[in-house]
Design a protein around this motif. Structure first.
Motif, PDB file in Angstrom:
ATOM      1  N   ALA A   1       0.821  -1.215   0.000  1.00 24.32           N
ATOM      2  CA  ALA A   1       0.000   0.000   0.000  1.00 24.32           C
ATOM      3  C   ALA A   1       0.850   1.259   0.000  1.00 24.32           C
ATOM      4  N   GLY A   2       1.984   1.208   0.672  1.00 21.21           N
ATOM      5  CA  GLY A   2       2.836   2.392   0.726  1.00 21.21           C
ATOM      6  C   GLY A   2       3.973   2.383  -0.267  1.00 21.21           C
ATOM      7  N   ASP A   3       4.296   1.194  -0.805  1.00 22.38           N
ATOM      8  CA  ASP A   3       5.410   1.086  -1.743  1.00 22.38           C
ATOM      9  C   ASP A   3       5.192  -0.127  -2.632  1.00 22.38           C
ATOM     10  N   ALA A   4       4.742   0.115  -3.849  1.00 23.18           N
ATOM     11  CA  ALA A   4       4.437  -0.974  -4.779  1.00 23.18           C
ATOM     12  C   ALA A   4       5.678  -1.691  -5.275  1.00 23.18           C
ATOM     13  N   ARG A   5       6.869  -1.161  -4.973  1.00 27.42           N
ATOM     14  CA  ARG A   5       8.100  -1.706  -5.523  1.00 27.42           C
ATOM     15  C   ARG A   5       8.876  -2.564  -4.509  1.00 27.42           C
ATOM     16  N   ARG A   6       8.267  -2.879  -3.383  1.00 25.47           N
ATOM     17  CA  ARG A   6       8.968  -3.730  -2.424  1.00 25.47           C
ATOM     18  C   ARG A   6       9.304  -5.062  -3.073  1.00 25.47           C
ATOM     19  N   SER A   7      10.494  -5.563  -2.821  1.00 26.95           N
ATOM     20  CA  SER A   7      10.968  -6.765  -3.504  1.00 26.95           C
ATOM     21  C   SER A   7      10.235  -8.001  -3.019  1.00 26.95           C
ATOM     22  N   ALA A   8      10.210  -9.023  -3.890  1.00 28.06           N
ATOM     23  CA  ALA A   8       9.584 -10.287  -3.523  1.00 28.06           C
ATOM     24  C   ALA A   8      10.305 -10.909  -2.332  1.00 28.06           C
ATOM     25  N   ALA A   9      11.630 -10.751  -2.265  1.00 22.55           N
ATOM     26  CA  ALA A   9      12.384 -11.315  -1.146  1.00 22.55           C
ATOM     27  C   ALA A   9      11.976 -10.659   0.169  1.00 22.55           C
ATOM     28  N   GLU A  10      11.820  -9.336   0.159  1.00 19.47           N
ATOM     29  CA  GLU A  10      11.405  -8.630   1.366  1.00 19.47           C
ATOM     30  C   GLU A  10       9.984  -9.018   1.759  1.00 19.47           C
ATOM     31  N   LEU A  11       9.092  -9.098   0.781  1.00 17.29           N
ATOM     32  CA  LEU A  11       7.713  -9.469   1.066  1.00 17.29           C
ATOM     33  C   LEU A  11       7.632 -10.893   1.608  1.00 17.29           C
TER      34      LEU A  11
ATOM     35  N   ALA B   1     -18.658  21.046  -2.226  1.00 19.44           N
ATOM     36  CA  ALA B   1     -17.754  21.331  -1.114  1.00 19.44           C
ATOM     37  C   ALA B   1     -16.320  21.291  -1.633  1.00 19.44           C
ATOM     38  N   LEU B   2     -15.502  22.213  -1.147  1.00 18.53           N
ATOM     39  CA  LEU B   2     -14.084  22.254  -1.487  1.00 18.53           C
ATOM     40  C   LEU B   2     -13.264  21.896  -0.257  1.00 18.53           C
ATOM     41  N   SER B   3     -12.187  21.202  -0.476  1.00 16.94           N
ATOM     42  CA  SER B   3     -11.321  20.835   0.641  1.00 16.94           C
ATOM     43  C   SER B   3     -10.414  22.003   1.021  1.00 16.94           C
ATOM     44  N   LEU B   4     -10.515  22.427   2.270  1.00 15.96           N
ATOM     45  CA  LEU B   4      -9.589  23.427   2.790  1.00 15.96           C
ATOM     46  C   LEU B   4      -8.238  22.792   3.087  1.00 15.96           C
ATOM     47  N   ARG B   5      -8.281  21.523   3.510  1.00 20.04           N
ATOM     48  CA  ARG B   5      -7.061  20.765   3.746  1.00 20.04           C
ATOM     49  C   ARG B   5      -7.382  19.283   3.607  1.00 20.04           C
ATOM     50  N   THR B   6      -6.552  18.589   2.846  1.00 20.81           N
ATOM     51  CA  THR B   6      -6.680  17.149   2.714  1.00 20.81           C
ATOM     52  C   THR B   6      -5.685  16.482   3.653  1.00 20.81           C
ATOM     53  N   HIS B   7      -6.208  15.704   4.589  1.00 22.13           N
ATOM     54  CA  HIS B   7      -5.350  15.005   5.556  1.00 22.13           C
ATOM     55  C   HIS B   7      -4.965  13.616   5.074  1.00 22.13           C
ATOM     56  N   LYS B   8      -5.827  13.002   4.270  1.00 19.51           N
ATOM     57  CA  LYS B   8      -5.572  11.636   3.827  1.00 19.51           C
ATOM     58  C   LYS B   8      -6.166  11.422   2.453  1.00 19.51           C
ATOM     59  N   SER B   9      -5.403  10.761   1.599  1.00 21.52           N
ATOM     60  CA  SER B   9      -5.872  10.423   0.261  1.00 21.52           C
ATOM     61  C   SER B   9      -5.488   8.976  -0.009  1.00 21.52           C
ATOM     62  N   GLY B  10      -6.484   8.099  -0.117  1.00 21.30           N
ATOM     63  CA  GLY B  10      -6.187   6.683  -0.212  1.00 21.30           C
ATOM     64  C   GLY B  10      -5.563   6.209   1.094  1.00 21.30           C
ATOM     65  N   ALA B  11      -4.437   5.555   0.986  1.00 22.77           N
ATOM     66  CA  ALA B  11      -3.724   5.105   2.191  1.00 22.77           C
ATOM     67  C   ALA B  11      -2.695   6.126   2.657  1.00 22.77           C
ATOM     68  N   GLN B  12      -2.583   7.250   1.945  1.00 22.20           N
ATOM     69  CA  GLN B  12      -1.486   8.183   2.195  1.00 22.20           C
ATOM     70  C   GLN B  12      -1.916   9.329   3.110  1.00 22.20           C
TER      71      GLN B  12
ATOM     72  N   HIS C   1       3.367   9.599   5.559  1.00 22.79           N
ATOM     73  CA  HIS C   1       3.488   8.154   5.693  1.00 22.79           C
ATOM     74  C   HIS C   1       2.194   7.543   5.189  1.00 22.79           C
ATOM     75  N   HIS C   2       2.049   6.238   5.321  1.00 25.58           N
ATOM     76  CA  HIS C   2       0.824   5.594   4.853  1.00 25.58           C
ATOM     77  C   HIS C   2       0.232   4.721   5.955  1.00 25.58           C
ATOM     78  N   ILE C   3      -1.075   4.507   5.850  1.00 20.10           N
ATOM     79  CA  ILE C   3      -1.791   3.633   6.770  1.00 20.10           C
ATOM     80  C   ILE C   3      -2.586   2.648   5.913  1.00 20.10           C
ATOM     81  N   PRO C   4      -2.141   1.401   5.838  1.00 14.33           N
ATOM     82  CA  PRO C   4      -2.839   0.442   4.977  1.00 14.33           C
ATOM     83  C   PRO C   4      -4.282   0.234   5.424  1.00 14.33           C
ATOM     84  N   PRO C   5      -5.233   0.268   4.501  1.00  8.93           N
ATOM     85  CA  PRO C   5      -6.625  -0.027   4.855  1.00  8.93           C
ATOM     86  C   PRO C   5      -6.765  -1.516   5.140  1.00  8.93           C
TER      87      PRO C   5
END
Length: 353
Positions: free
Chosen positions: A197-207, A316-327, A337-341
């Motif tokens: 969720a936070g890094d699509a490029r993590r290696s297969a070995a690490e995963l 409605a318009l966003s005055l501030r976006t705190h979170k978008s997706g997992a980010q 940082h990210h918070i996986p759903p």
């Protein structure tokens, strides 16, 4: 905040575009297309991600045999409590969007839950019990008509794009990969996606090390996930630096028989990111990213022209976006940082009571 602000150069945008097309392509493969050394590309991507200027992640489109439940939740807060409440809710794995907004509510949330019972528990045992919350209103999403990568760039030439989406990169998840019927999502698939969720490029070995599986099994499951219609891919610049820094939610009502064609017309608009059917006093809710505040008038006018039966019921318009997706985004608009759903997080009553 200058809405046109950017710190991304042509080389940065080309790299982001390449990763949009082939999120797990090796640096060597990308080097052959972008004309920079693998080490240079790796360092550049590290600079962009470490600085919060861009990210590359996967989210599950569905879990197991059932699609998850989405809901738009309006939250009213006591005076002076909006920001702290937004920050608190941003930390939950059940929120995919947290915005401080204009209009007749303080916060707008996009919530993800396994089902209606879980949504009720989350709202009643978590959201409504926060000290700063005075009231909440919920519109359940009954249909998702578009959930696309709004920031699909066009930096690469058609030839470069073909190099990344051709037969040498199918296992890397580019758009040229033929889509197969979604398979059953396994517990390992869910664990892998949470890690991606936070890094699509993590290696297969690490995963493999993190998830307790063999590297060959991880590679096989990744290929199945990337080849099936089960993942949502986000490789984007942070909104502040994207050229479309203003988030808007547009509510509209159309006759029931016109929902499907109207939603399809809305999904074709360049600004729209998420087009949903909802319960409540209006039956469409459209999330969009705009170039400026003034573009809100342009898109609502375009929507009404594209669908004459549509009636705009609120914006409605966003005055501030705190979170978008997992980010999670900071005050300056960069990713912190990210918070996986996680639909299998501890039961709401165990977690929040």
């Amino acid at each position: 905040m200058p809405t046109g602000e950017t710190v991304l150069g042509e080389a940065d945008l080309a790299l982001i575009h390449a990763l949009q097309l082939a999120p797990r392509a090796s640096w060597t493969q990308l080097s052959a297309v972008l004309g920079a050394s693998p080490d240079t590309l790796a360092r550049r991507w590290e600079h962009l991600t470490a600085g919060g200027y861009a990210w590359n992640g996967f989210l599950l489109r569905h879990s197991g045999g059932e699609a998850p439940l989405y809901a738009w939740v309006e939250v009213d807060c006591a005076a002076g409590r909006s920001e702290e409440t937004a920050i608190e809710l941003t930390g939950d794995p059940y929120t995919l969007g947290v915005h401080e907004v204009t209009g007749d509510t303080d916060l707008m949330l996009l919530v993800l839950c396994p089902d209606l019972a879980a949504l009720d528990s989350y709202l009643s045992l978590r959201v409504q019990r926060l000290p700063g919350v005075t009231r909440s209103r919920t519109q359940v999403v009954t249909g998702v008509h578009s959930a696309r990568n709004l920031w699909q760039l066009d930096q690469l030439t058609p030839r470069q794009a073909r190099q990344l989406t051709g037969p040498t990169v199918p296992a890397q998840g580019g758009p040229g990969v033929p889509r197969r019927r979604p398979q059953r999502v396994t517990e390992l698939d869910e664990a892998l996606t949470l890690e991606l969720a936070g890094d699509a490029r993590r290696s297969a070995a690490e995963l493999a090390r993190i998830c307790g599986a063999s590297e060959s099994t991880v590679r096989r499951r990744l290929d199945a996930l990337l080849g099936g219609d089960v993942l949502i891919h986000h490789c984007v610049p942070a909104p502040r630096f994207s050229g479309r820094p203003v988030w808007a939610l547009i509510r509209a009502d159309v006759p029931s028989l016109a929902v499907t064609p109207t939603a399809a017309a809305m999904a074709r608009l360049r600004q729209t990111r998420l087009v949903t059917s909802v319960t409540g006093g209006h039956n469409l809710a459209v999330g969009a990213w705009l170039r400026s505040v003034g573009e809100l008038h342009d898109i609502t006018t375009t929507m009404e022209r594209a669908a004459p039966s549509l009636r705009i019921t609120g914006t409605a318009l966003s005055l501030r976006t705190h979170k978008s997706g997992a980010q999670v985004l900071g005050r300056d608009g960069r990713r912190l940082h990210h918070i996986p759903p996680d639909l299998h997080a501890p039961l709401w009553q165990d977690r929040f009571v």
